[in-house]
Design an enzyme around this catalytic site. Structure first.
Site, PDB file in Angstrom:
ATOM      1  N   VAL A   1       0.866  -1.179   0.000  1.00  0.00           N
ATOM      2  CA  VAL A   1       0.000   0.000   0.000  1.00  0.00           C
ATOM      3  C   VAL A   1       0.900   1.225   0.000  1.00  0.00           C
ATOM      4  O   VAL A   1       1.973   1.226   0.610  1.00  0.00           O
ATOM      5  CB  VAL A   1      -0.936   0.009   1.226  1.00  0.00           C
ATOM      6  CG1 VAL A   1      -1.516   1.391   1.474  1.00  0.00           C
ATOM      7  CG2 VAL A   1      -2.070  -0.999   1.033  1.00  0.00           C
ATOM      8  N   CYS A   2       0.460   2.253  -0.702  1.00  0.00           N
ATOM      9  CA  CYS A   2       1.165   3.533  -0.743  1.00  0.00           C
ATOM     10  C   CYS A   2       2.606   3.323  -1.220  1.00  0.00           C
ATOM     11  O   CYS A   2       2.844   2.563  -2.149  1.00  0.00           O
ATOM     12  CB  CYS A   2       1.072   4.207   0.634  1.00  0.00           C
ATOM     13  SG  CYS A   2       1.398   5.977   0.639  1.00  0.00           S
ATOM     14  N   THR A   3       3.576   3.943  -0.568  1.00  0.00           N
ATOM     15  CA  THR A   3       4.957   3.872  -1.038  1.00  0.00           C
ATOM     16  C   THR A   3       5.635   2.551  -0.697  1.00  0.00           C
ATOM     17  O   THR A   3       6.811   2.370  -1.004  1.00  0.00           O
ATOM     18  CB  THR A   3       5.774   5.044  -0.476  1.00  0.00           C
ATOM     19  OG1 THR A   3       5.602   5.116   0.945  1.00  0.00           O
ATOM     20  CG2 THR A   3       5.325   6.362  -1.098  1.00  0.00           C
TER      21      THR A   3
ATOM     22  N   THR B   1       0.873   3.450  -6.489  1.00  0.00           N
ATOM     23  CA  THR B   1       1.424   3.968  -5.240  1.00  0.00           C
ATOM     24  C   THR B   1       0.716   5.287  -4.949  1.00  0.00           C
ATOM     25  O   THR B   1      -0.244   5.660  -5.624  1.00  0.00           O
ATOM     26  CB  THR B   1       2.949   4.154  -5.359  1.00  0.00           C
ATOM     27  OG1 THR B   1       3.493   4.511  -4.079  1.00  0.00           O
ATOM     28  CG2 THR B   1       3.323   5.220  -6.379  1.00  0.00           C
TER      29      THR B   1
END
Length: 234
Positions: A101-103, A121
């Site tokens: 998830v995300c970065t 991202t």
């Protein structure tokens, strides 16, 4: 129902909602055995100072069915952390799903686990993921074969629902969504760079400029180190 072991990585300066959004779903789903992993089992600080503690060190972790990597300021150190990157590569050989998830997707990319896959991202970091040669998509959740990646922070809940439905079935995912009363109705349309408006977008970009440039340098150094003097990949 058979449970799949999902290893959720913790590290210093993790974005807490990247982690806890999916966690709230997974601990309610009968199809998962949740394992909280870290370099050690020592307590660590998330962004903002909240103390967290893994329950299993990487060295003691069994083979996982699902690898999960959240994001946060702390990924800067993970991008060149051989212990973590080597662990992810080893686990990925037999893991059924490799997720983030995300970065957290930048960490997967640094480990070479997104080569040839489409991924997403946080909107601010799409260009960083592209630096690794990853085919990116601006979306809440992207699934490409056994790689499943979520967008920024709150997209972790969407990601968790997608993964739960995939493993435990759509009905299970819907029941958990209702239990969590996940029925988003934000007071502002500022959750996307396409709807936030120019002043808000410019301010957000300026606030994250240093972070972006710092990570660009880290990634450039990584990519440079992967090329031999002959110009051939190492």
């Amino acid at each position: 129902m058979q449970q799949l072991k999902i290893g959720m990585l913790l590290f210093p300066d993790v974005t807490i909602l990247d982690f806890t959004g999916p966690y709230e779903l997974f601990i309610r789903a009968a199809c998962f055995e949740v394992i909280i992993i870290g370099e050690s089992i020592a307590p660590l600080k998330a962004e903002g100072g909240l103390m967290l503690q893994p329950n299993l060190a990487l060295a003691d972790c069994p083979q996982l069915d699902i690898i999960f990597v959240p994001g946060g300021r702390g990924i800067n150190a993970l991008l060149t952390n051989d212990t973590v990157l080597s662990f992810l590569r080893r686990q990925a050989v037999q893991a059924k799903y490799i997720t983030s998830v995300c970065t957290g997707s930048l960490v997967l990319a640094a480990a070479g686990l997104l080569h040839g896959y489409k991924a997403t991202t946080h909107w601010r970091s799409l260009e960083l993921l592209q630096m690794f040669g990853v085919d990116t998509a601006e979306a809440r959740v992207v699934r490409d074969r056994n790689r499943i990646t979520g967008g920024g922070v709150t997209a972790g809940i969407d990601f968790g629902l997608v993964l739960t439905a995939l493993i435990g079935g759509e009905e299970m995912a819907k029941i958990i969504q209702l239990q969590l009363e996940y029925n988003p109705a934000p007071p502002f349309r500022a959750g996307s760079p396409h709807t936030a408006g120019i002043p808000v977008l410019q301010s957000a970009r300026e606030m994250t400029r240093h972070m972006l440039e710092t990570r660009k340098k880290i990634i450039r150094d990584i990519l440079q180190d992967q090329v031999l003097p002959s110009g051939k990949p190492s």
